[in-house]
Design an enzyme around this catalytic site. Sequence first.
Site, mmCIF file in Angstrom:
data_model
loop_
_atom_site.group_PDB
_atom_site.id
_atom_site.type_symbol
_atom_site.label_atom_id
_atom_site.label_comp_id
_atom_site.label_asym_id
_atom_site.label_seq_id
_atom_site.Cartn_x
_atom_site.Cartn_y
_atom_site.Cartn_z
ATOM 1 C CD GLU A 166 -2.678 1.176 2.607
ATOM 2 O OE1 GLU A 166 -3.031 0.053 3.020
ATOM 3 O OE2 GLU A 166 -3.023 2.238 3.159
ATOM 4 C CD GLU A 171 -3.682 7.520 5.099
ATOM 5 O OE1 GLU A 171 -4.708 6.920 5.452
ATOM 6 O OE2 GLU A 171 -2.546 7.203 5.482
#
Length: 423
Positions: A166, A171
């Site tokens: 990932e 974010e």
Amino acid sequence: MAAHRARRWSLGGSALLVAAAFTFITAGPSADRADAAPAPAALTWSDEFDGPAGRAPDPSKWTLETGGSGNGNHELQYYTDSTDNAALDGNGNLVITARKNTDPHLKCWYGTCQYTSARLNTARTFTQAYGHFEARIKVPRGQGMWPAFWMLGNDLGTVGWPHSGEIDIMENVGHEPRTVHGTVHGPGYSGGGGIGASYTLPNGAAFADDFHVFAVDWTPESITWSVDGIAYQTRTPADLGGNRWVYDHPFFLILNLAVGGDWPGSPNAGTAFPQTMTIDYVRASTSGGSAENGGTTRTGAVKGIGGMCVDVAGASTADGTPIQLHDCTGVDAQKWTLGNDGTVRALGKCLDVRGASTADGTPVQLYTCNGTKAQQWAHTSGRDLTNIGADKCLSTRGSSSADGTPLQIRTCTGAADQKWTVG
């Protein structure tokens, strides 16, 4: 390091994994590449979100996930495929909207869902290994908001998370309005053990105040994160403490706006709804570069024995079309790009070893680009065109130079029918 969650994948997302076109892999040591000037990046995929207000995201590019599982993080939203939660605004943007839920029939892991939102991925339509990936985004504001722009490995459905890898490009959690995080997760360094860093805007500015460009530059040896063109961290295999670097295969893109969860916490009385994550564009490209770092791109005819050209038979774009020698005519079926990604392309598809075989005499063909080693080639200073997967050279059948002679791979011998020039 952002110690934030156990996982971000969902069973619905993993079920969507299929082979996708336009995948790019860097092949071969730079010492084997012919010298060339710096090459610009080449756009491989994009969505500019042009279209009328209220239109759904382009289904040929995006799949909308649905469900209220919490995605392993105790998130509070139900992801829908409704234009109430993901739609174009008519001004060249995609808007993901988180709303308070009014449908008593929507069930989440904790009961009736409190919120709805959207999550989109390209697992069915686009994957790519290596290159530059960026999006221009204006994030929402408020406690409990969790927007993200990130990537998962295309083998998620077979090896599972975190073994698939990932890459979190961006974010943001609402209680940190000035800060974004970039993180990698893999076997032995996932969830709260993810490896990454954060970037904080100067002068007290918040990311929700304006658009910002979030990007990664990914090579076989490193991943570098940037905000508005300012690089703020680079990660390499040496950062993993002996754990496996799993960033060696194609990944797909994800955009989502979560509400609540273990890391951001729940919304509070000061969190206004609806909240929006506005995306101006998403783009992927090959990385530019120079001969010094292996980044060369050349386009033109590929000429071999007898001055004959490498040609796509019948100028067909069908998968499996044979590759042959042909008199040089300058048609598109004879225009090849040797990219800084290790591919050799014509007519929008890749030069491929049939069946990924390593056997002498295996034919080569035109095939949808898929990132496998059967499509990785290195053009050496000795003019060999070597397939990385087989470690064998592009050759003519029977050493012939006749018009229509099929091409194949064969053990490299230095013979005349294995020598190729580009341009």
